[in-house]
Design an enzyme around this catalytic site. Structure first.
Site, PDB file in Angstrom:
ATOM      1  CG  ASP A  48      -2.288  -0.277   7.571  1.00  0.00           C
ATOM      2  OD1 ASP A  48      -3.121   0.594   7.278  1.00  0.00           O
ATOM      3  OD2 ASP A  48      -2.141  -1.339   6.930  1.00  0.00           O
ATOM      4  N   GLY A  52       5.568  -2.107   3.957  1.00  0.00           N
ATOM      5  CA  GLY A  52       5.146  -2.619   5.262  1.00  0.00           C
ATOM      6  C   GLY A  52       5.757  -3.985   5.540  1.00  0.00           C
ATOM      7  CG  ASP A  53       3.862  -6.807   8.252  1.00  0.00           C
ATOM      8  OD1 ASP A  53       3.111  -6.196   7.463  1.00  0.00           O
ATOM      9  OD2 ASP A  53       3.451  -7.701   9.014  1.00  0.00           O
ATOM     10  CG  ASP A  71       0.539  -2.862  10.076  1.00  0.00           C
ATOM     11  OD1 ASP A  71       1.316  -2.141   9.407  1.00  0.00           O
ATOM     12  OD2 ASP A  71      -0.183  -3.723   9.555  1.00  0.00           O
ATOM     13  NE  ARG A 108      -2.796  -5.010   5.452  1.00  0.00           N
ATOM     14  CZ  ARG A 108      -2.977  -5.403   4.194  1.00  0.00           C
ATOM     15  NH1 ARG A 108      -3.589  -6.527   3.951  1.00  0.00           N
ATOM     16  NH2 ARG A 108      -2.528  -4.689   3.190  1.00  0.00           N
ATOM     17  CB  THR A 153       2.354   0.736   5.849  1.00  0.00           C
ATOM     18  OG1 THR A 153       0.957   0.516   6.113  1.00  0.00           O
ATOM     19  CG2 THR A 153       3.101   0.376   7.129  1.00  0.00           C
ATOM     20  N   GLY A 158       0.842  -1.208   0.000  1.00  0.00           N
ATOM     21  CA  GLY A 158       0.000   0.000   0.000  1.00  0.00           C
ATOM     22  C   GLY A 158       0.872   1.250   0.000  1.00  0.00           C
ATOM     23  NE  ARG A 213      -2.045  -4.615  -1.015  1.00  0.00           N
ATOM     24  CZ  ARG A 213      -1.587  -3.943   0.035  1.00  0.00           C
ATOM     25  NH1 ARG A 213      -0.486  -4.329   0.644  1.00  0.00           N
ATOM     26  NH2 ARG A 213      -2.224  -2.878   0.485  1.00  0.00           N
TER      27      ARG A 213
HETATM   28  O1  F6P Z   1      -1.715  -1.329   4.175  1.00  0.00           O
HETATM   29  C1  F6P Z   1      -2.344  -0.163   3.806  1.00  0.00           C
HETATM   30  C2  F6P Z   1      -3.771  -0.434   3.462  1.00  0.00           C
HETATM   31  O2  F6P Z   1      -4.341   0.769   2.984  1.00  0.00           O
HETATM   32  C3  F6P Z   1      -4.626  -0.987   4.604  1.00  0.00           C
HETATM   33  O3  F6P Z   1      -5.018   0.002   5.513  1.00  0.00           O
HETATM   34  C4  F6P Z   1      -5.753  -1.621   3.840  1.00  0.00           C
HETATM   35  O4  F6P Z   1      -6.375  -2.643   4.582  1.00  0.00           O
HETATM   36  C5  F6P Z   1      -5.060  -2.169   2.621  1.00  0.00           C
HETATM   37  O5  F6P Z   1      -3.879  -1.399   2.465  1.00  0.00           O
HETATM   38  C6  F6P Z   1      -5.829  -2.124   1.339  1.00  0.00           C
HETATM   39  O6  F6P Z   1      -5.111  -2.812   0.387  1.00  0.00           O
HETATM   40  P1  F6P Z   1      -5.324  -2.743  -1.173  1.00  0.00           P
HETATM   41  O7  F6P Z   1      -4.675  -1.481  -1.658  1.00  0.00           O
HETATM   42  O8  F6P Z   1      -4.615  -3.951  -1.704  1.00  0.00           O
HETATM   43  O9  F6P Z   1      -6.806  -2.759  -1.406  1.00  0.00           O
END
Ligand code: F6P
Length: 332
Positions: free
Chosen positions: A128, A102-103, A130, A172, A126, A11, A72
């Protein structure tokens, strides 16, 4: 060392561009050539890269998103993918790779390090927050500001109609954005994964609180900040349930991806600049398989696995005072 590369993964987060800028400028300062891989780990597999010069990073510090794009890359879990990436990095003569993410991205970096002899360094980016091993991740502060601005606006209409509003924030499975946005906006209640026992318990607790507050304040607005993924049927369903049980109009607002965008606030720009410069210096010192971070204003360097082996905890004092404030709100 002569050649260093970087990529942004997972993200995107406001401040990633500031971090790219710091990495490029610090690398150039030490006489390194810098390569930016595009679209996260996919760029390593497709050998999709560009050579970064100072002209590429002019006027990007204030921009959200990432000039390198992000993705991703689930296929990177396979050994063949990591081997292919290693081959491509070697073909270009890259000696160190910096991964901003992120992790999940750090797991990818660790996996690569098992198949590649070059150095790998992670920078936590990130919204989050986290990622264990750093007080804050790049993008987190901006996400709180964005959520806060939206909650303040929702409160105006909530006040006008004396309604309950459920405001879903990202995170998340972590409540960092939720807790901080709730404190800063004086929300009446929060639902966070770290504090949630069961859906039934949380619902009962919430209804009791709404009714107690109504007795005390009469008709009024009531704001609940909810972290995403918490209510299995989604917050639109939760809003319907609350309307029925309390007989007060309840509306859901899902803030969603707006929290990932926008110009980074100064704290994210400064953090990103520090961590970007530090990551290059750590690479020059020969570090590998590590993430950089900042704890109590000290720059730190840990094994990449630190980021996921232990869950990062919410500030216990912030949790305590938030709960005390909820209790006071419902006292007669
Ligand atoms: O990790 C960042 C984030 O925005 C989270 O808060 C959320 O759950 C996720 O990514 C959404 O992922 P994607 O962009 O794959 O829909």
């Amino acid at each position: 060392m002569r050649k260093i590369a970087l990529l942004t993964s997972g993200g995107d987060a406001p401040g990633m561009n500031a971090c790219i800028r710091a990495i490029v400028l610090t690398s150039l300062r030490y006489g390194l050539q810098v390569y930016g891989y595009r679209h996260g780990f996919n760029g390593l597999l497709e050998q999709e890269y560009l050579k970064l010069r100072s002209t590429n990073i002019t006027n990007i510090i204030q921009r959200g998103g990432t000039i390198l794009n992000s993705a991703r890359c689930l296929s990177f879990k396979a050994d063949d993918a990591a081997k292919m990436a290693a081959k491509n990095l070697d073909a270009l003569g890259i000696e160190a790779l910096i991964v901003i993410g992120g992790d999940g991205s750090f797991r990818g970096a660790k996996h690569l390090s098992q198949h590649w002899s070059g150095q790998v360094i992670g920078i936590p980016g990130t919204i989050d927050n986290d990622v264990n091993g750093t007080d804050a991740t790049i993008g987190y502060y901006t996400a709180i500001e964005t959520a806060l601005d939206s909650i303040d606006k929702v409160r105006d209409t909530a006040d006008a109609f004396e309604r309950i509003f459920l405001i879903e924030v990202m995170g998340r499975h972590a409540g960092f954005i939720g807790l901080n946005a709730a404190i800063a906006s004086a929300a009446d209640h929060i639902l966070l994964p770290e504090l949630s026992r069961s859906c039934e318990h949380e619902l009962e607790n919430l209804i009791d609180h709404i009714e107690a507050v109504k007795k005390r304040r009469g008709n009024s607005s009531y704001i609940v900040v909810v972290t995403e993924n918490l209510w299995p049927q989604g917050i639109t369903n939760l809003a319907e349930v609350l309307t029925e049980k309390t007989q007060i109009d309840c509306r859901p607002v899902i803030l969603g991806y707006i929290q990932r965008g926008g110009s980074p606030v100064s704290q994210d720009r400064v953090l990103a600049t520090k961590l970007g410069a530090f990551a290059v210096e750590m690479a020059l010192e020969g570090k590998t398989g590590v993430m950089v971070g900042e704890i109590n204003q000290q720059l730190v360097c840990h094994d990449l696995a630190t980021s996921w082996q232990q869950n990062k905890t919410l500030d216990p004092y912030l949790v305590k005072i938030q709960q005390d404030l909820f209790d006071i709100l419902k006292r007669p």
